[in-house]
Design an enzyme around this catalytic site. Structure first.
Site, PDB file in Angstrom:
ATOM      1  N   LYS A 151       5.387  -1.265 -16.520  1.00  0.00           N
ATOM      2  CA  LYS A 151       4.946  -0.844 -15.194  1.00  0.00           C
ATOM      3  C   LYS A 151       3.431  -0.657 -15.140  1.00  0.00           C
ATOM      4  CE  LYS A 151       8.737  -0.972 -12.865  1.00  0.00           C
ATOM      5  NZ  LYS A 151       8.882  -1.942 -11.745  1.00  0.00           N
ATOM      6  N   ASN A 188      10.367  -6.563  -6.627  1.00  0.00           N
ATOM      7  CA  ASN A 188      11.010  -5.289  -6.899  1.00  0.00           C
ATOM      8  C   ASN A 188      11.901  -5.253  -8.138  1.00  0.00           C
ATOM      9  OD1 ASN A 188      12.478  -2.649  -6.083  1.00  0.00           O
ATOM     10  ND2 ASN A 188      14.116  -4.181  -5.945  1.00  0.00           N
ATOM     11  N   ASP A 228      18.119 -15.539 -11.267  1.00  0.00           N
ATOM     12  CA  ASP A 228      17.611 -14.633 -12.294  1.00  0.00           C
ATOM     13  C   ASP A 228      16.091 -14.727 -12.276  1.00  0.00           C
ATOM     14  OD1 ASP A 228      16.780 -13.385 -14.666  1.00  0.00           O
ATOM     15  OD2 ASP A 228      18.525 -14.070 -15.790  1.00  0.00           O
ATOM     16  N   VAL A 229      15.415 -13.592 -12.053  1.00  0.00           N
ATOM     17  CA  VAL A 229      13.955 -13.623 -11.933  1.00  0.00           C
ATOM     18  C   VAL A 229      13.263 -14.050 -13.223  1.00  0.00           C
ATOM     19  CG1 VAL A 229      13.858 -11.917 -10.077  1.00  0.00           C
ATOM     20  CG2 VAL A 229      13.704 -11.160 -12.469  1.00  0.00           C
ATOM     21  N   TYR A 243       9.501   0.711 -20.432  1.00  0.00           N
ATOM     22  CA  TYR A 243       9.349   0.833 -18.980  1.00  0.00           C
ATOM     23  C   TYR A 243       7.913   1.199 -18.614  1.00  0.00           C
ATOM     24  CZ  TYR A 243      10.635   1.995 -14.162  1.00  0.00           C
ATOM     25  OH  TYR A 243      10.734   2.019 -12.790  1.00  0.00           O
TER      26      TYR A 243
END
Length: 245
Positions: A154, A82, A55-56, A150
């Site tokens: 980003k 990513n 899990d990142v 989001y």
């Protein structure tokens, strides 16, 4: 010498397309994602695939995965940073706090942790150096309606990319960002369905083959370290990105 890349979010979508392309080109590829069974499917019959279920958002799991990959591959030449999520839409007052924190945790904290792990190993390996490619989004520049989590996360990745690019110069570490618009992935298919339901009379969402996004990542990764694609935008040609669409 075989080149190596660690791909996060490798179990589906853009990450999977990138992982499969690089495996086909003879790279050693670290497949990092939460779903071990999906990674095993990609790795089946691939001698140079390294399955790294993690899990990142878990710092210890990220460190362990990078350690294992470097042990098996010998070094780490590229990180394709990513992994990301798109949470349910809404105006800022409608967005559930748990969705905001989830987006920040995966899209920002997770990318920070993986960039940190990659940077540390590239800095100290011999020969030193490497490349970090962050998957941003055109949402960093032109967000969709009702997408505060989001778009905000980003946009933060652009700052991360610039800082890494600057700080990496002393250690032969290049960092660039690819902003991908409407590649055909499960996430984009879900967005297209939401748009169709919300606006039945609107034209279908323009998309493009995810394989073309993967080839763009390959171009960035294959450059010598003396050259860098700082920012690349690859998107569906008819997306309403430039001007008013």
């Amino acid at each position: 010498m075989t080149k190596s890349i660690l791909v996060t979010g490798a179990s589906s979508g853009i990450g999977r397309a990138v992982a499969e392309l690089f495996l086909g080109r003879g790279w050693t590829v670290g497949l990092l994602a939460r779903r071990a069974e999906k990674l095993a499917q990609i790795a089946e019959g691939q001698r140079r695939a390294v399955v790294l279920p993690a899990d990142v958002t878990d710092p210890a799991a990220v460190e362990a995965a990078f350690d294992r990959f470097c042990t098996e591959a010998g070094r780490i030449d590229v990180v394709f940073n990513n992994a990301g999520i798109f949470t349910p839409p809404g105006t800022i007052d409608e967005i559930a706090l748990e969705d905001w924190f989830a987006a920040v945790n995966v899209n920002l904290n997770g990318m920070f942790l993986c960039a940190r792990a990659g940077f540390a190993r590239m800095r100290h390996q011999n020969p030193r150096g490497g490349r970090i490619i962050n998957n941003g989004s055109i949402a960093a520049h032109v967000p969709r309606p009702n997408s505060v989590p989001y778009a905000a996360t980003k946009a933060a990745i652009t700052g991360l990319t610039k800082s890494l690019s600057l700080d990496g110069r002393a250690y032969d570490i290049a960092c660039g960002q690819i902003d991908i618009g409407n590649a055909r992935t499960p996430m984009v298919a879900d967005l297209a369905q939401r748009q169709a339901e919300a606006q039945p009379d609107a034209p279908p969402m323009d998309t493009f083959d995810v394989a073309d996004a993967a080839r763009s990542v390959l171009h960035m990764a294959e450059l010598p370290l003396e050259a860098n694609v700082q920012f690349m935008t690859v998107m569906a040609t008819k997306m309403p990105y430039i001007g008013r669409g």
